[in-house]
Scaffold this active site. Structure first.
Site, PDB file in Angstrom:
ATOM      1  N   GLN A  71       0.832  -1.192   0.000  1.00 40.89           N
ATOM      2  CA  GLN A  71       0.000   0.000   0.000  1.00 40.89           C
ATOM      3  C   GLN A  71       0.878   1.258   0.000  1.00 40.89           C
ATOM      4  O   GLN A  71       1.867   1.304  -0.720  1.00 40.89           O
ATOM      5  CB  GLN A  71      -0.950  -0.042   1.204  1.00 40.89           C
ATOM      6  CG  GLN A  71      -2.088  -1.039   1.038  1.00 40.89           C
ATOM      7  CD  GLN A  71      -3.175  -0.536   0.087  1.00 40.89           C
ATOM      8  OE1 GLN A  71      -3.352   0.656  -0.128  1.00 40.89           O
ATOM      9  NE2 GLN A  71      -3.913  -1.478  -0.489  1.00 40.89           N
ATOM     10  N   GLY A 137       8.329  -4.052  -0.317  1.00 35.21           N
ATOM     11  CA  GLY A 137       7.485  -4.146  -1.495  1.00 35.21           C
ATOM     12  C   GLY A 137       8.332  -4.699  -2.626  1.00 35.21           C
ATOM     13  O   GLY A 137       9.480  -4.292  -2.801  1.00 35.21           O
ATOM     14  N   CYS A 166       1.057   1.731   5.204  1.00 27.60           N
ATOM     15  CA  CYS A 166       0.852   0.412   4.611  1.00 27.60           C
ATOM     16  C   CYS A 166      -0.619   0.001   4.595  1.00 27.60           C
ATOM     17  O   CYS A 166      -0.954  -1.182   4.546  1.00 27.60           O
ATOM     18  CB  CYS A 166       1.711  -0.637   5.314  1.00 27.60           C
ATOM     19  SG  CYS A 166       3.466  -0.207   5.288  1.00 27.60           S
TER      20      CYS A 166
END
Length: 202
Positions: A71, A137, A166
C-alpha cells in the site's frame, strides 16, 4: 555467486525506480545480480494496489504511484532503503521466500543491536513492540525482482502521521534512533546486506 553492491547515496525515488526497471528490462540470464543501497528525498509511494484514501494529507511531499506491491509508505532522508535486483529463478527462490529473507535480514540486524523484532503474516514488514520499523514491497518481471525494503533508522517520522501506513489506520512507526541506537545508514546496511546475501546463496 557474484552480487554487485551499489551505494547510491541520496536519490530521487522516481529516478531510482526507472533505473531499476531499465536494469531488469535489459538483463539477461548472465547478468550479475545487484543490491542497491540508497536514501530518498521525501516522497510518498503508493503500491500497485494502493488505495488513495490511505493518503490523508500529502502536503508539500510528492506522491508517486509505483509498481511495487503493498500500500502506501513514506521514504525520506535517514531511512535505509535496500533494493534487491535478483534473478529469483536462477536463485531458486519464490516471492514469499524473498519477502521472508528481507524481513529476517532486518530482524537479525535489530537483534544485533539488542532489539527484539518480529514479522506479521497478516501485514508484511518488521515490528518492534507493535510499531512498524521496516517495510517491503517487491515487483517481479522476467523472473527477476526489484524494489526491496525500507528500514527506519534516523529520520523525521512525522510524515507518517499523514498516511495510513501500509494501509493500516492507527499503525504507529518507530526507528532505531528512538530505540536508543545511533548508527549511520552505511553501517546499518552492512549486516542487512550480509544477511540477505547469506540467505539467497544457501
Amino acid at each position: 555467486m557474484q552480487i554487485t553492491i551499489r551505494n547510491l547515496g541520496l536519490q530521487h525515488y522516481e529516478t531510482t525506480w526507472q533505473a531499476m526497471q531499465q536494469f531488469t528490462l535489459d538483463r539477461t540470464e548472465e547478468t550479475i545480480d545487484e543490491i542497491w543501497v540508497v536514501e530518498h528525498f521525501p516522497v510518498y509511494t503508493l503500491g500497485i494496489n494502493g488505495k488513495p484514501e490511505h493518503l490523508l494529507d500529502a502536503g508539500a511531499i510528492p506522491v508517486i504511484h509505483s509498481d511495487r506491491g503493498g500500500q502506501i509508505t513514506y521514504h525520506g532522508p535517514g531511512q535505509l532503503v535496500v533494493y534487491t535486483l535478483l534473478d529469483i529463478k536462477r536463485l531458486k527462490i519464490g516471492v514469499r521466500q524473498l519477502v521472508t529473507i528481507l524481513e529476517q535480514a532486518m530482524i537479525d540486524t535489530l537483534a544485533g543491536y539488542g532489539i527484539t523484532a518480529f514479522a506479521r503474516a497478516d501485514a508484511p514488514g518488521v515490528y518492534v513492540d507493535g510499531k512498524k520499523i521496516g517495510s517491503l514491497g517487491i515487483r517481479i518481471k522476467k523472473n527477476c525482482s526489484y524494489h526491496g525494503l525500507s528500514f527506519n533508522n534516523q529520520m523525521d517520522l512525522s510524515p507518517f502521521d499523514s498516511i495510513n501506513t501500509c494501509g493500516y489506520p492507527e499503525l504507529e512507526v518507530t526507528q532505531l534512533a528512538d530505540l536508543g541506537v545511533t548508527v549511520n545508514n552505511s553501517e546499518l546496511a552492512i549486516p542487512v546486506i550480509q544477511a540477505i546475501t547469506t540467505a539467497i546463496q544457501k
